[in-house]
Scaffold this active site. Structure first.
Site, PDB file in Angstrom:
ATOM      1  NE  ARG A 228      14.284  10.072 -25.306  1.00 47.45           N
ATOM      2  CZ  ARG A 228      14.070  11.249 -25.899  1.00 47.45           C
ATOM      3  NH1 ARG A 228      13.895  12.321 -25.164  1.00 47.45           N
ATOM      4  NH2 ARG A 228      14.033  11.338 -27.205  1.00 47.45           N
TER       5      ARG A 228
ATOM      6  CD  GLU B  72      -2.822  -0.839  -0.364  1.00 47.00           C
ATOM      7  OE1 GLU B  72      -3.325   0.252  -0.686  1.00 47.00           O
ATOM      8  OE2 GLU B  72      -2.828  -1.846  -1.103  1.00 47.00           O
TER       9      GLU B  72
ATOM     10  CG  ASP C 168      12.106  14.302 -28.134  1.00 45.40           C
ATOM     11  OD1 ASP C 168      12.256  13.686 -29.195  1.00 45.40           O
ATOM     12  OD2 ASP C 168      12.581  13.949 -27.055  1.00 45.40           O
TER      13      ASP C 168
HETATM   14  C1  9D3 Z   1      -6.070   1.344  -1.741  1.00 46.83           C
HETATM   15  C2  9D3 Z   1      -5.522   2.145  -2.851  1.00 46.83           C
HETATM   16  N1  9D3 Z   1      -4.258   1.611  -3.300  1.00 46.83           N
HETATM   17  C3  9D3 Z   1      -4.318   0.505  -4.219  1.00 46.83           C
HETATM   18  C4  9D3 Z   1      -5.295   0.618  -5.331  1.00 46.83           C
HETATM   19  C5  9D3 Z   1      -3.313   2.649  -3.504  1.00 46.83           C
HETATM   20  C6  9D3 Z   1      -2.089   2.287  -4.252  1.00 46.83           C
HETATM   21  C7  9D3 Z   1      -0.934   1.915  -3.582  1.00 46.83           C
HETATM   22  C8  9D3 Z   1       0.208   1.625  -4.284  1.00 46.83           C
HETATM   23  C9  9D3 Z   1      -2.075   2.368  -5.621  1.00 46.83           C
HETATM   24  C10 9D3 Z   1      -0.915   2.071  -6.331  1.00 46.83           C
HETATM   25  C11 9D3 Z   1       0.227   1.701  -5.659  1.00 46.83           C
HETATM   26  C12 9D3 Z   1       1.464   1.403  -6.409  1.00 46.83           C
HETATM   27  N2  9D3 Z   1       1.791   2.464  -7.355  1.00 46.83           N
HETATM   28  C13 9D3 Z   1       2.984   3.081  -7.378  1.00 46.83           C
HETATM   29  O1  9D3 Z   1       3.852   2.716  -6.611  1.00 46.83           O
HETATM   30  C14 9D3 Z   1       3.211   4.169  -8.301  1.00 46.83           C
HETATM   31  C15 9D3 Z   1       2.368   4.770  -9.289  1.00 46.83           C
HETATM   32  C16 9D3 Z   1       1.035   4.493  -9.723  1.00 46.83           C
HETATM   33  O2  9D3 Z   1       0.343   3.580  -9.271  1.00 46.83           O
HETATM   34  N3  9D3 Z   1       0.503   5.289 -10.697  1.00 46.83           N
HETATM   35  C17 9D3 Z   1       1.186   6.305 -11.261  1.00 46.83           C
HETATM   36  N4  9D3 Z   1       2.427   6.606 -10.902  1.00 46.83           N
HETATM   37  C18 9D3 Z   1       2.999   5.836  -9.930  1.00 46.83           C
HETATM   38  S1  9D3 Z   1       4.522   6.081  -9.309  1.00 46.83           S
HETATM   39  C19 9D3 Z   1       4.417   4.834  -8.246  1.00 46.83           C
END
Ligand code: 9D3
Length: 254
Positions: A154, A116, A169
């Site tokens: 890059r 989480e 770009d």
């Molecule tokens: C209970 C809500 N959670 C799960 C649905 C929150 C949650 C915790 C951990 C949602 C995603 C994550 C893992 N995501 C990342 O570590 C992450 C991320 C992303 O999910 N979306 C966009 N950029 C990033 S950067 C790191």
């Protein structure tokens, strides 16, 4: 530039950093990516890196101690000052402007979350900023770290060939790219806009600019919002809009 990455999946980070332009930048000595596993710094018999959240509820939270020990070990691997960045859905969005700022830094340490998320006190005490790569749910920070490494790698001096040059770009002038066409055994020149076969390079440049403006208007109107178009661009876009409104008028035709 040096990038250290704290991740429970260090092999994924190492693999990702060997691909394409970024892999070549590493071979050229322009960039060094090193991955560190917080599990190697867990001290209990089970090498635990997560625990149940205070307050209860579903899911697990990454323990601070293995992360702190891992971060300290990574810091000691170089004397360069480092900016510590956590990839997180709660972060501010990564943009090309941010990538340019980060690419100019001597060293980054990226922290990838799993489960989480991380203990908030680790973020407060050890992390300089949190970055997200967009509004969708990933299952951890590793893919986001790979995206950041690619965007920043890059931009290192000497990483791109002339043809790949960062100056041309799409996002460097805030517009989407124009369509591209090349030789096809099966299709010949069918469906290729005739102007591209005309040999008139001024007309071709004008057409490409117009396509960039038109597609940005159709697909990413948010990119045009804060942008002032010069007379020429405004004319090109107005002509595109007139033709689009007269024609099939559907974005999926672009
Ligand atoms: C209970 C809500 N959670 C799960 C649905 C929150 C949650 C915790 C951990 C949602 C995603 C994550 C893992 N995501 C990342 O570590 C992450 C991320 C992303 O999910 N979306 C966009 N950029 C990033 S950067 C790191």
């Amino acid at each position: 530039m040096r990038i250290d990455v704290l991740s429970l999946f260090p092999d994924f980070i190492r693999q990702a950093a060997q691909v394409g332009v970024v892999g070549r930048a590493q071979e050229r000595g322009l960039l060094k990516v090193e991955a560190w596993n917080p599990r190697d710094f867990a001290t209990d018999n089970y090498r635990r890196v997560d625990d149940r959240p205070f307050g209860g509820g579903p899911g697990m939270v990454m323990l601070a101690e293995p992360l702190i020990a891992c971060l300290n070990a990574a810091r000691l691997a170089s004397t360069k000052p480092a900016r510590v960045i956590c990839l997180s859905p709660q972060g501010v969005p990564l943009t090309q402007a941010k990538a340019r700022v980060l690419a100019a830094m001597p060293r980054l340490i990226l922290v990838c979350g799993r489960y989480e998320g991380l203990d908030e006190r680790f973020l407060e005490r050890e992390v300089d900023e949190e970055l997200s790569i967009g509004d969708y749910v990933l299952s951890g920070g590793e893919l986001a770290a790979a995206v950041l490494i690619d965007a920043v790698g890059r931009l290192q001096d000497g990483a791109l060939n002339d043809a790949e040059s960062a100056a041309q770009d799409s996002f460097e002038d805030g517009l989407l790219d124009c369509p591209h066409y090349t030789r096809s055994e099966a299709w010949g020149t069918e469906g290729v806009p005739p102007v591209l076969l005309s040999g008139d390079h001024a007309k071709i440049a004008r057409w490409r600019r117009q396509q960039s403006l038109g597609r940005t208007w159709l697909r990413r109107p948010d990119l045009l919002e804060g942008k002032v178009l010069d007379r020429k661009d405004a004319e090109l876009l107005a002509e595109f809009q007139a033709e689009w409104r007269a024609g099939p008028g559907k974005p999926e035709n672009l």
